[in-house]
Scaffold this active site. Sequence first.
Site, PDB file in Angstrom:
ATOM      1  N   CYS A 195      73.818 -28.613  34.431  1.00 20.26           N
ATOM      2  CA  CYS A 195      72.473 -28.264  33.948  1.00 20.26           C
ATOM      3  C   CYS A 195      72.505 -26.980  33.132  1.00 20.26           C
ATOM      4  O   CYS A 195      71.460 -26.376  32.881  1.00 20.26           O
ATOM      5  CB  CYS A 195      71.492 -28.132  35.114  1.00 20.26           C
ATOM      6  SG  CYS A 195      71.932 -26.843  36.298  1.00 20.26           S
ATOM      7  N   PHE A 211      75.814 -30.188  46.643  1.00 20.57           N
ATOM      8  CA  PHE A 211      74.745 -29.346  46.094  1.00 20.57           C
ATOM      9  C   PHE A 211      73.419 -30.111  46.180  1.00 20.57           C
ATOM     10  O   PHE A 211      72.685 -30.235  45.207  1.00 20.57           O
ATOM     11  CB  PHE A 211      75.030 -28.940  44.642  1.00 20.57           C
ATOM     12  CG  PHE A 211      76.408 -28.379  44.414  1.00 20.57           C
ATOM     13  CD1 PHE A 211      76.699 -27.061  44.719  1.00 20.57           C
ATOM     14  CD2 PHE A 211      77.420 -29.178  43.897  1.00 20.57           C
ATOM     15  CE1 PHE A 211      77.980 -26.540  44.503  1.00 20.57           C
ATOM     16  CE2 PHE A 211      78.704 -28.675  43.678  1.00 20.57           C
ATOM     17  CZ  PHE A 211      78.980 -27.360  43.975  1.00 20.57           C
ATOM     18  N   ASP A 233      76.017 -32.325  41.806  1.00 18.00           N
ATOM     19  CA  ASP A 233      74.839 -31.819  41.081  1.00 18.00           C
ATOM     20  C   ASP A 233      74.748 -30.301  41.271  1.00 18.00           C
ATOM     21  O   ASP A 233      73.816 -29.791  41.897  1.00 18.00           O
ATOM     22  CB  ASP A 233      73.577 -32.518  41.597  1.00 18.00           C
ATOM     23  CG  ASP A 233      72.315 -32.057  40.866  1.00 18.00           C
ATOM     24  OD1 ASP A 233      72.432 -31.551  39.740  1.00 18.00           O
ATOM     25  OD2 ASP A 233      71.215 -32.196  41.442  1.00 18.00           O
ATOM     26  N   ASP A 259      74.787 -28.434  51.116  1.00 13.04           N
ATOM     27  CA  ASP A 259      74.262 -27.333  50.308  1.00 13.04           C
ATOM     28  C   ASP A 259      74.488 -26.028  51.062  1.00 13.04           C
ATOM     29  O   ASP A 259      74.513 -26.015  52.304  1.00 13.04           O
ATOM     30  CB  ASP A 259      72.767 -27.521  50.019  1.00 13.04           C
ATOM     31  CG  ASP A 259      72.316 -26.717  48.811  1.00 13.04           C
ATOM     32  OD1 ASP A 259      72.292 -27.286  47.700  1.00 13.04           O
ATOM     33  OD2 ASP A 259      72.004 -25.521  48.979  1.00 13.04           O
TER      34      ASP A 259
END
Length: 400
Positions: free
Chosen positions: A341, A230, A301, A252
Amino acid sequence: MRQAIVTLKKGEGRLLKSGGAWIFDNEIDSIMGEFENGDIVIVHDFDGYGMGRGFINMNSKIRIRMMTRKQDQEIDHAFLEMRVRDAWEYRKKTVDTSSCRVIFGEADFLPGLVIDKFSDVLVVESLALGIDRMKEEIVDILKAVLSEDGITIRGVYERSDAKVRQNEGMERVKGFIGEEFDTKVEIVENGVRYMVDVKDGQKTGFFLDQKYNRLAIQRLCKDAEVLDCFTHTGSFALNAGIAGAKHVTGVDASELGIEQARENARLNGLEDRVEFVCADVFDLLPKLEEEGKQYDVVILDPPAFTKSRKTIKNATKGYREINMRGMKLVKPGGYLATCSCSHFMDYELFTKTIHQAAQNVHKRVRQVEYRTQAPDHPILWSAEESYYLKFYVFQIVDEK
């Protein structure tokens, strides 16, 4: 002049009384006086005790967002300047301000407003009606405050295109505030150069919250084979490359992100050691495992797998699977950096999920460190939504 007084129900306002900034629709007993959505109102507890002032919006479940705890405090130019100055002074003491988040909503007591500074460009995200009315005045104040430190802002771009604006009865908007300018901006972070696309990049163009987490992985990546999942525009991968990694693969699913990542690699002279692949990480990792690939460092991530409490169960499965896959690809004695996140994936649940992932793939993990978002995204303990980024570094232990 319109002025309304909002009175809370008895026993309500618990979030507000514990230091939060929000009052929900079901907490209000009465509204006396005239107002329009977006107006500043005075808030009283059920017994008439003054709770402060905030802006109201009848379209939103978050009915009032508080601007001050002082009932006699006018929300005027001087008040906004005080808030902006406080925010900037805090950044000057805590972070590298060449590029940073200058205003972080509720945590800077300007609810619903985010302003990021990328070198000499500001990017504004306004998510609430009341603050939307004030955004241009706040931008003008910020430009004046920055100029006192010799910083000239060449342009301001608005990225108020998040879906949550619709919860406030507002349209999603993006465009220039003031004069048009070149929206590709070069920044330098941790010694790495990036081209940031503030017009078409994700969110405000670049994720500043991982600044010091990216720096933390540099020391692990010297002479290492690194897999960065990612990768977005290549930020972790490039930090690994500049730290002296032997080879880095960044992955990605976004073609635009991968193109920007390759451009950033060229900008840093790292294209010979840092390569980027456009692929779905969930599809690619099992293939790499089948091929017997192993890495010294694996970085995970991912974007937020959930943006509401309703989908937390599926999100937990996603985080567990991605961490299981990542752990399997780490060489014995190597390192896994993993993060979430999502505000709704809280510290306890994220920690438990990683522990389950390790047990499921029979890996022993040794915690190197735990980190959160950079200090320019401050965590206000009474505003739980301000604490959203969880970042772990583990060693996959090989017992000899």
